[in-house]
Design a protein around this motif. Structure first.
Motif, short mmCIF file in Angstrom:
data_model
loop_
_atom_site.label_atom_id
_atom_site.label_comp_id
_atom_site.label_asym_id
_atom_site.label_seq_id
_atom_site.Cartn_x
_atom_site.Cartn_y
_atom_site.Cartn_z
N LYS A 158 0.88 -1.17 0.00
CA LYS A 158 0.00 0.00 0.00
C LYS A 158 0.92 1.22 0.00
CE LYS A 158 -4.08 -2.16 1.13
NZ LYS A 158 -3.69 -3.37 0.39
N PHE A 159 1.14 1.78 -1.18
CA PHE A 159 2.03 2.94 -1.25
C PHE A 159 1.39 4.12 -0.52
CE2 PHE A 159 4.85 0.80 -3.94
CZ PHE A 159 4.21 0.28 -5.06
N PRO A 160 2.14 4.82 0.33
CA PRO A 160 1.56 6.00 1.00
C PRO A 160 1.22 7.07 -0.03
CG PRO A 160 3.91 5.84 1.47
CD PRO A 160 3.54 4.60 0.74
N LYS A 161 0.16 7.82 0.25
CA LYS A 161 -0.32 8.80 -0.72
C LYS A 161 0.71 9.89 -1.01
CE LYS A 161 -4.53 7.35 -1.80
NZ LYS A 161 -4.51 5.96 -2.14
N SER A 162 1.69 10.04 -0.15
CA SER A 162 2.72 11.05 -0.37
C SER A 162 3.82 10.54 -1.29
CB SER A 162 3.34 11.46 0.96
OG SER A 162 3.85 10.31 1.61
N PHE A 163 3.82 9.26 -1.60
CA PHE A 163 4.84 8.67 -2.45
C PHE A 163 4.73 9.24 -3.86
CE2 PHE A 163 8.07 5.88 -3.40
CZ PHE A 163 7.75 4.83 -4.26
N TRP A 164 5.87 9.53 -4.48
CA TRP A 164 5.90 10.19 -5.80
C TRP A 164 5.10 9.44 -6.85
CZ3 TRP A 164 7.69 7.15 -9.67
CH2 TRP A 164 8.57 6.11 -9.34
N TYR A 165 5.03 8.13 -6.71
CA TYR A 165 4.38 7.26 -7.69
C TYR A 165 2.96 7.73 -8.01
CZ TYR A 165 2.82 2.69 -9.58
OH TYR A 165 2.33 1.67 -10.35
N TRP A 166 2.23 8.14 -6.99
CA TRP A 166 0.84 8.55 -7.18
C TRP A 166 0.71 9.75 -8.11
CZ3 TRP A 166 -3.12 5.57 -5.81
CH2 TRP A 166 -2.88 4.59 -4.84
N SER A 167 1.67 10.68 -8.00
CA SER A 167 1.55 11.89 -8.83
C SER A 167 2.22 11.73 -10.19
CB SER A 167 2.12 13.09 -8.09
OG SER A 167 3.44 12.80 -7.67
#
Lengths: 403, 317
Positions: A287-296
């Motif tokens: 579960k990647f944290p929402k602050s992880f660059w991947y999401w953006s």
């Protein structure tokens, strides 16, 4: 001086006696096994020679490139008893020719690159290992750069120029991968079969920042059409493209945009991603944290859990040595008997699926089939207008089933 | 002083003799185990292509029905994560997957056997399974750290008659007893289970609780009871002699193969039609689920003689 009692002397003697004989026996046993040790080193030398022999069967070495002699499954088929029908894969192997080049360095050859070489690279039509230095044994091409993260775009520029200069006519698509990327080349062919090498297009895991049309993640690997490669080389000649930054994937994306190469959508028909910037385990379970660059960064909406990844996934990144063999096992070997997959990937246009009965009838000719099929490195034009040629000389063109 | 010296010498001599005797016994045990280790158990193989080809379509459908599996999964609340993972992954491919727990858990549903003793618990689970079998004729006992590919189990037992006593898995020997190792999964046919039920009534040969200080593992206990009932362990393997039931997890097996067969790691390691891998972590199970039921290379098809469809209400296969 106090004399020890006879009892204590006895016990002491017992202990000394046991210990002495134990040491004596171990020494004897050790000497017995020593000549065995010499035998194993001889066996090791024989193993190495056998390895070289086996390698000759797998690849034809031409300079620094390895030409895969046979699609690996033909080699494996004689040892399995299950009914594997690889005709579609063989068709695609002939018609969608891929040159894979692997970005590596001298320090990684034995620890990382070797495992890529023995696993997924065998499914490419041609594979070239690109390094800073020449190594005629592995083999690797020396690009004349230094090693390090800041050299990545230099290596990429030179590697693609090398591929264009030497192998432009022998392949249709040109894939870049890292030495810790695992690629399922058959699935790459499935995506690419929907396009032609004359299209100015490239595919990978699409990221959105810094560019208008996005760019492809370097670690997940990306593949250029022949036209895209031509424009890349031309771009450097005309100085439209230069070494802008050492951030290789972004720089490539910026150049592609400048020379009018389209950033393709590599998702499957259920909109699931095929190129992956992390290992399978992470995409499935983390579960990647929402602050992880991947999401953006991701161009398309991210799915976590089982929808993260297409059944026809093409690549995974940060794969270690064990991981390479594990992926190979899961992709090409381990399966569930009789299982009918939920996802039925659409057949690329111009290819046809043979009915079970006709495959069954042709089963007796399977051995003959294997001898007739050989790697066809020359190409005909207007491929997409042709009917697919019969797979073996005996049967007529397979009953085409439009899909 | 002299008597001390004499005693010392006597002691040394006796010590030496003692050491010799011990090492002799040790080597004797070792060699006896290795000599009887090979091929006293029977090998069970899946049916060959030719065997299957000879069967009519209706017979094939009959076999597909006969080969349905009742999964007995032995769980405990302390290993809840594994329990949940098995529930979410491979157990969905069992025709009936029943979880048997040592004590109830609020988080997940299971048949609460309310039993701390391992052997007594296994007995209770087997009895419950026999009584609730319905028309299922094959039973598979697993621990929550095991991953099983039920379709490959069915392939193995496809042409076997469940009215014959079958007791299969990874067959190993301990002294004189041949037993199926627990963590790689235990397969029992209906007849084997039926005979076991009769044996359970014999407190002499097959006691419910062992009152000795030293406890035998419940897989060995099971083997003993089955042996008295005339049912013997058989090893499930493929035509190359590779074991289909694996105690080790797949990553460890690959690591071992990298050392033993560096030029042929995958072929030298693990079978294509593997049935089980033991010692799997929950993440490894999710990855294996994807690797078995989803991931594949386009253009390679298998025309197997049976079709198994994906389970309903499932999104990871």
């Amino acid at each position: 001086m106090k004399t020890l009692g006879p009892r204590i002397s006895f016990y002491a003697g017992f202990v000394v006696g046991t210990f002495t004989l134990y040491v004596f026996l171990r020494q004897l046993w050790f000497e017995k096994t020593l000549p065995m040790h010499q035998v194993t080193t001889l066996a090791r030398i024989q193993d190495y020679q056998q390895q070289l022999e086996e390698e000759k069967k797998m690849w034809k070495k031409e300079g620094s490139a390895l030409f895969n002699l046979e699609h690996p499954h033909h080699i494996a088929q004689s040892t399995t008893i299950t009914c594997e029908d690889s005709r579609m894969a063989d068709e695609l192997y002939k018609k969608v020719r891929i040159l894979c080049w692997v970005m590596t360095g001298p320090k990684n050859l034995e620890t990382k690159t070797r495992h890529a070489k023995y696993t997924w690279s065998r499914h490419c039509n041609i594979v070239v290992f690109m390094s800073s230095v020449d190594d005629p044994d592995f083999p690797t091409v020396g690009l004349g750069t230094k090693e390090g993260r800041d050299q990545l775009y230099w290596k990429t520029i030179r590697a693609y120029h090398y591929a264009y200069e030497h192998y432009a006519d022998e392949a249709d698509w040109f894939l870049k991968a890292d030495d810790d990327t695992y690629v399922i080349v058959d699935n790459l062919r499935w995506i690419l079969a929907n396009h032609t090498p004359e299209e100015p297009i490239y595919f990978g895991r699409r990221f959105k920042p810094y560019t208008k049309q996005g760019y492809m993640s370097g670690g997940a690997g990306y593949v250029l059409s022949k036209e895209a490669l031509r424009r890349f080389v031309e771009g450097f000649k005309s100085k439209q493209c230069t070494h802008t930054t050492s951030v290789e994937d972004l720089a490539m994306g910026q150049c592609m945009e400048k020379v009018g190469v389209l950033a393709g959508d590599s998702r499957d028909s259920f909109h699931r991603e095929t190129f992956h910037p992390f290992v399978l385990e992470q995409h499935l379970t983390a579960k990647f944290p929402k602050s992880f660059w991947y999401w953006s960064y991701c161009y398309y909406p991210i799915s976590e859990g089982p929808n993260c990844c297409s059944d026809m996934s093409i690549s995974f990144h940060y794969v270690d040595a064990v991981g390479m063999y594990l992926m190979e096992y899961y992709t090409y070997h381990l399966r569930a008997f009789g299982y009918r997959y939920r996802y039925q990937p659409p057949t690329p246009p111009g290819y046809s699926i043979n009915k079970f009965e006709s495959w069954d009838a042709g089963k007796k000719d399977k051995k003959l089939e294997q001898k007739l099929v050989h790697p066809d490195l020359s190409r005909t034009d207007k491929r997409q207008n042709e009917d697919p040629p019969p797979v073996d000389g005996k049967d007529g063109p397979a009953a085409a089933e439009g899909k | 002083m002299l008597s001390d010296g004499c005693s010392f010498m006597k002691g040394m001599l006796l010590g030496g003799v003692f050491c010799l005797v011990l090492s002799f016994l040790g080597s004797f045990n070792f060699s006896s185990e290795s000599s009887t280790e090979d091929h006293h158990h029977h090998h069970i193989y899946a049916p060959s292509k030719d065997e299957l080809k000879r069967l009519s379509d209706s017979r094939v459908e009959e076999l597909k029905n006969q080969v349905r599996v009742y999964c007995i999964i032995m769980v405990q609340p302390k290993t809840l994560v594994y329990w949940a993972t098995v529930l979410d992954t491979w157990s969905k491919h069992c025709d009936n997957a029943v979880f048997y727990t040592s004590e109830g858990s609020k988080a997940l549903e299971a048949v609460d056997l309310n039993e701390k003793d391992d052997w007594a618990r296994l007995r209770k689970a087997l009895i419950h399974a026999y009584e609730n079998a319905g028309d299922l004729r094959w039973f598979f006992v697993a621990q929550p750290t095991t991953f099983a590919i039920i379709e490959n189990l069915k392939y193995l037992i496809l042409a076997k008659d469940p009215n014959e006593p079958f007791y299969l898995g990874n067959a190993v020997k301990s002294g004189e007893l041949e037993y199926v190792e627990y963590s790689s999964g235990i397969v029992l046919s209906y007849e084997a289970l039926k005979r076991l039920m009769t044996m359970f009534k014999d407190e002499g040969q097959c006691p419910e609780r062992t009152h000795t200080l030293w406890k035998m593992g419940e897989d060995k206990q099971l083997a003993l009871c089955l042996k008295y009932a005339g049912v013997f362990a058989e090893n499930g393997e493929d035509r190359h002699g590779k074991g289909l039931f694996n105690k080790q997890n797949v990553v460890n097996m690959i690591k071992q193969s990298m050392q033993d067969n560096p030029t042929d790691v995958v072929e030298g390691c693990c079978p294509d039609m593997a049935v089980t891998y033991g010692g799997m972590s929950p993440n490894q199970m999710h990855v294996m689920m994807f690797g078995v039921y989803r991931l594949r290379p386009y253009g390679h098809d298998f025309h197997d003689w049976l079709t198994f469809y994906p389970p309903k209400d499932s999104d990871n296969d």
